[in-house]
Design a protein around this motif. Sequence first.
Motif, PDB file in Angstrom:
ATOM      1  N   LEU A   2       0.810  -1.206   0.000  1.00 39.21           N
ATOM      2  CA  LEU A   2       0.000   0.000   0.000  1.00 39.21           C
ATOM      3  C   LEU A   2       0.847   1.261   0.000  1.00 39.21           C
ATOM      4  CD1 LEU A   2      -2.759  -1.049   2.528  1.00 39.21           C
ATOM      5  CD2 LEU A   2      -2.941  -0.872   0.074  1.00 39.21           C
ATOM      6  N   ILE A   3       1.849   1.300   0.849  1.00 40.18           N
ATOM      7  CA  ILE A   3       2.674   2.506   0.965  1.00 40.18           C
ATOM      8  C   ILE A   3       3.431   2.756  -0.337  1.00 40.18           C
ATOM      9  CG2 ILE A   3       4.631   3.546   2.165  1.00 40.18           C
ATOM     10  CD1 ILE A   3       3.742   1.961   4.648  1.00 40.18           C
ATOM     11  N   SER A   4       4.088   1.749  -0.851  1.00 42.72           N
ATOM     12  CA  SER A   4       4.888   1.929  -2.065  1.00 42.72           C
ATOM     13  C   SER A   4       4.006   2.257  -3.268  1.00 42.72           C
ATOM     14  CB  SER A   4       5.730   0.692  -2.343  1.00 42.72           C
ATOM     15  OG  SER A   4       4.910  -0.434  -2.506  1.00 42.72           O
ATOM     16  N   ARG A   5       2.828   1.673  -3.327  1.00 41.75           N
ATOM     17  CA  ARG A   5       1.929   1.935  -4.454  1.00 41.75           C
ATOM     18  C   ARG A   5       1.428   3.374  -4.425  1.00 41.75           C
ATOM     19  NH1 ARG A   5      -3.781   1.484  -5.320  1.00 41.75           N
ATOM     20  NH2 ARG A   5      -4.193   1.139  -7.517  1.00 41.75           N
ATOM     21  N   ILE A   6       1.001   3.836  -3.271  1.00 40.76           N
ATOM     22  CA  ILE A   6       0.472   5.195  -3.155  1.00 40.76           C
ATOM     23  C   ILE A   6       1.548   6.222  -3.506  1.00 40.76           C
ATOM     24  CG2 ILE A   6      -0.356   6.921  -1.503  1.00 40.76           C
ATOM     25  CD1 ILE A   6      -1.782   4.552  -0.056  1.00 40.76           C
ATOM     26  N   ILE A   7       2.729   6.049  -2.940  1.00 40.02           N
ATOM     27  CA  ILE A   7       3.816   7.002  -3.189  1.00 40.02           C
ATOM     28  C   ILE A   7       4.267   6.945  -4.645  1.00 40.02           C
ATOM     29  CG2 ILE A   7       6.207   7.548  -2.608  1.00 40.02           C
ATOM     30  CD1 ILE A   7       5.541   6.691   0.265  1.00 40.02           C
ATOM     31  N   ALA A   8       4.388   5.743  -5.195  1.00 40.27           N
ATOM     32  CA  ALA A   8       4.835   5.612  -6.586  1.00 40.27           C
ATOM     33  C   ALA A   8       3.830   6.226  -7.554  1.00 40.27           C
ATOM     34  CB  ALA A   8       5.060   4.142  -6.917  1.00 40.27           C
ATOM     35  N   ARG A   9       2.548   6.019  -7.319  1.00 41.62           N
ATOM     36  CA  ARG A   9       1.543   6.601  -8.214  1.00 41.62           C
ATOM     37  C   ARG A   9       1.585   8.127  -8.185  1.00 41.62           C
ATOM     38  NH1 ARG A   9      -4.160   3.868  -8.081  1.00 41.62           N
ATOM     39  NH2 ARG A   9      -4.295   5.037  -9.988  1.00 41.62           N
ATOM     40  N   LYS A  10       1.790   8.697  -7.000  1.00 39.67           N
ATOM     41  CA  LYS A  10       1.891  10.153  -6.900  1.00 39.67           C
ATOM     42  C   LYS A  10       3.120  10.661  -7.644  1.00 39.67           C
ATOM     43  CE  LYS A  10      -0.581  10.798  -2.579  1.00 39.67           C
ATOM     44  NZ  LYS A  10      -0.518  11.208  -1.174  1.00 39.67           N
ATOM     45  N   ARG A  11       4.231   9.956  -7.499  1.00 39.60           N
ATOM     46  CA  ARG A  11       5.463  10.374  -8.178  1.00 39.60           C
ATOM     47  C   ARG A  11       5.337  10.229  -9.694  1.00 39.60           C
ATOM     48  NH1 ARG A  11       9.618   7.442  -4.057  1.00 39.60           N
ATOM     49  NH2 ARG A  11       9.575   9.050  -2.462  1.00 39.60           N
ATOM     50  N   ILE A  12       4.735   9.148 -10.142  1.00 38.81           N
ATOM     51  CA  ILE A  12       4.561   8.943 -11.583  1.00 38.81           C
ATOM     52  C   ILE A  12       3.665  10.032 -12.156  1.00 38.81           C
ATOM     53  CG2 ILE A  12       3.558   7.406 -13.307  1.00 38.81           C
ATOM     54  CD1 ILE A  12       4.532   5.042 -11.519  1.00 38.81           C
ATOM     55  N   ALA A  13       2.569  10.347 -11.460  1.00 38.08           N
ATOM     56  CA  ALA A  13       1.644  11.382 -11.929  1.00 38.08           C
ATOM     57  C   ALA A  13       2.314  12.754 -11.965  1.00 38.08           C
ATOM     58  CB  ALA A  13       0.413  11.425 -11.034  1.00 38.08           C
ATOM     59  N   ALA A  14       3.205  13.005 -11.015  1.00 38.98           N
ATOM     60  CA  ALA A  14       3.897  14.298 -10.972  1.00 38.98           C
ATOM     61  C   ALA A  14       5.097  14.341 -11.914  1.00 38.98           C
ATOM     62  CB  ALA A  14       4.352  14.599  -9.546  1.00 38.98           C
ATOM     63  N   GLY A  15       5.496  13.193 -12.432  1.00 41.26           N
ATOM     64  CA  GLY A  15       6.647  13.149 -13.327  1.00 41.26           C
ATOM     65  C   GLY A  15       7.970  13.208 -12.603  1.00 41.26           C
ATOM     66  N   ILE A  16       7.987  12.842 -11.337  1.00 38.74           N
ATOM     67  CA  ILE A  16       9.206  12.874 -10.529  1.00 38.74           C
ATOM     68  C   ILE A  16       9.860  11.501 -10.565  1.00 38.74           C
ATOM     69  CG2 ILE A  16      10.121  13.185  -8.198  1.00 38.74           C
ATOM     70  CD1 ILE A  16       7.642  14.942  -7.644  1.00 38.74           C
ATOM     71  N   ARG A  17      11.155  11.486 -10.855  1.00 34.89           N
ATOM     72  CA  ARG A  17      11.906  10.231 -10.827  1.00 34.89           C
ATOM     73  C   ARG A  17      12.702  10.188  -9.524  1.00 34.89           C
ATOM     74  NH1 ARG A  17      16.947   8.171 -12.429  1.00 34.89           N
ATOM     75  NH2 ARG A  17      16.781   5.992 -13.000  1.00 34.89           N
ATOM     76  N   PRO A  18      12.307   9.292  -8.589  1.00 36.11           N
ATOM     77  CA  PRO A  18      12.969   9.270  -7.279  1.00 36.11           C
ATOM     78  C   PRO A  18      14.348   8.634  -7.350  1.00 36.11           C
ATOM     79  CG  PRO A  18      11.377   7.516  -7.407  1.00 36.11           C
ATOM     80  CD  PRO A  18      11.236   8.308  -8.670  1.00 36.11           C
ATOM     81  N   SER A  19      15.144   8.895  -6.309  1.00 32.18           N
ATOM     82  CA  SER A  19      16.445   8.240  -6.206  1.00 32.18           C
ATOM     83  C   SER A  19      16.230   6.786  -5.799  1.00 32.18           C
ATOM     84  CB  SER A  19      17.307   8.956  -5.159  1.00 32.18           C
ATOM     85  OG  SER A  19      16.759   8.743  -3.866  1.00 32.18           O
ATOM     86  N   PHE A  20      17.311   6.042  -5.758  1.00 30.63           N
ATOM     87  CA  PHE A  20      17.228   4.630  -5.382  1.00 30.63           C
ATOM     88  C   PHE A  20      16.629   4.471  -3.989  1.00 30.63           C
ATOM     89  CE2 PHE A  20      18.945   0.725  -3.577  1.00 30.63           C
ATOM     90  CZ  PHE A  20      18.650  -0.188  -4.569  1.00 30.63           C
ATOM     91  N   LYS A  21      17.129   5.252  -3.032  1.00 25.07           N
ATOM     92  CA  LYS A  21      16.619   5.174  -1.657  1.00 25.07           C
ATOM     93  C   LYS A  21      15.156   5.573  -1.577  1.00 25.07           C
ATOM     94  CE  LYS A  21      20.455   5.886   1.516  1.00 25.07           C
ATOM     95  NZ  LYS A  21      21.046   6.835   2.453  1.00 25.07           N
ATOM     96  N   GLU A  22      14.804   6.655  -2.243  1.00 26.42           N
ATOM     97  CA  GLU A  22      13.425   7.130  -2.192  1.00 26.42           C
ATOM     98  C   GLU A  22      12.450   6.120  -2.780  1.00 26.42           C
ATOM     99  OE1 GLU A  22      13.814  10.758  -4.341  1.00 26.42           O
ATOM    100  OE2 GLU A  22      14.027  11.960  -2.526  1.00 26.42           O
ATOM    101  N   ALA A  23      12.885   5.345  -3.740  1.00 26.69           N
ATOM    102  CA  ALA A  23      12.013   4.352  -4.355  1.00 26.69           C
ATOM    103  C   ALA A  23      11.903   3.086  -3.508  1.00 26.69           C
ATOM    104  CB  ALA A  23      12.525   4.001  -5.748  1.00 26.69           C
ATOM    105  N   TRP A  24      12.972   2.701  -2.841  1.00 26.30           N
ATOM    106  CA  TRP A  24      12.985   1.419  -2.142  1.00 26.30           C
ATOM    107  C   TRP A  24      12.662   1.498  -0.662  1.00 26.30           C
ATOM    108  CZ3 TRP A  24      12.699  -2.991  -4.673  1.00 26.30           C
ATOM    109  CH2 TRP A  24      13.005  -2.967  -6.031  1.00 26.30           C
ATOM    110  N   LEU A  25      12.711   2.667  -0.039  1.00 23.71           N
ATOM    111  CA  LEU A  25      12.315   2.775   1.366  1.00 23.71           C
ATOM    112  C   LEU A  25      10.840   2.434   1.598  1.00 23.71           C
ATOM    113  CD1 LEU A  25      14.342   5.793   2.762  1.00 23.71           C
ATOM    114  CD2 LEU A  25      14.555   3.386   3.361  1.00 23.71           C
ATOM    115  N   PRO A  26       9.924   2.848   0.714  1.00 25.19           N
ATOM    116  CA  PRO A  26       8.538   2.410   0.903  1.00 25.19           C
ATOM    117  C   PRO A  26       8.370   0.887   0.774  1.00 25.19           C
ATOM    118  CG  PRO A  26       8.602   4.301  -0.537  1.00 25.19           C
ATOM    119  CD  PRO A  26      10.023   3.884  -0.319  1.00 25.19           C
ATOM    120  N   VAL A  27       9.186   0.263  -0.054  1.00 25.31           N
ATOM    121  CA  VAL A  27       9.132  -1.199  -0.173  1.00 25.31           C
ATOM    122  C   VAL A  27       9.569  -1.837   1.143  1.00 25.31           C
ATOM    123  CG1 VAL A  27      10.048  -3.210  -1.388  1.00 25.31           C
ATOM    124  CG2 VAL A  27       9.525  -1.124  -2.660  1.00 25.31           C
ATOM    125  N   ALA A  28      10.617  -1.297   1.732  1.00 28.09           N
ATOM    126  CA  ALA A  28      11.070  -1.810   3.027  1.00 28.09           C
ATOM    127  C   ALA A  28       9.996  -1.614   4.092  1.00 28.09           C
ATOM    128  CB  ALA A  28      12.368  -1.121   3.432  1.00 28.09           C
TER     129      ALA A  28
END
Length: 91
Positions: A2-28
């Motif tokens: 849930l956390i990674s999906r919500i954050i990723a969808r917001k970033r994709i919609a905004a056109g923001i490409r996160p860093s490695f840490k920013e993308a994988w911390l929600p997965v953790a």
Amino acid sequence: MLISRIIARKRIAAGIRPSFKEAWLPVAADVVLISLLLALLFLPAVTLTIIMQLTLFWRILLLMVLIYAPFQIVIIVSTIWAVRSRWEEKP
């Protein structure tokens, strides 16, 4: 998941490409949350198999369905969303 999906969808919609840490911390965070939830479910599930006097095969099957499969599903879906949020289309 849930956390990674919500954050990723917001970033994709905004056109923001996160860093490695920013993308994988929600997965953790998803992994920690599902681990805690399944840890709470583990003892009642084992107790249920003992009360029902299931054979070893059925105990293993029940625990795989109740514990292992949901854990793997959450990890896989969270990973997919992390990768999708970091995806960069090549021209």
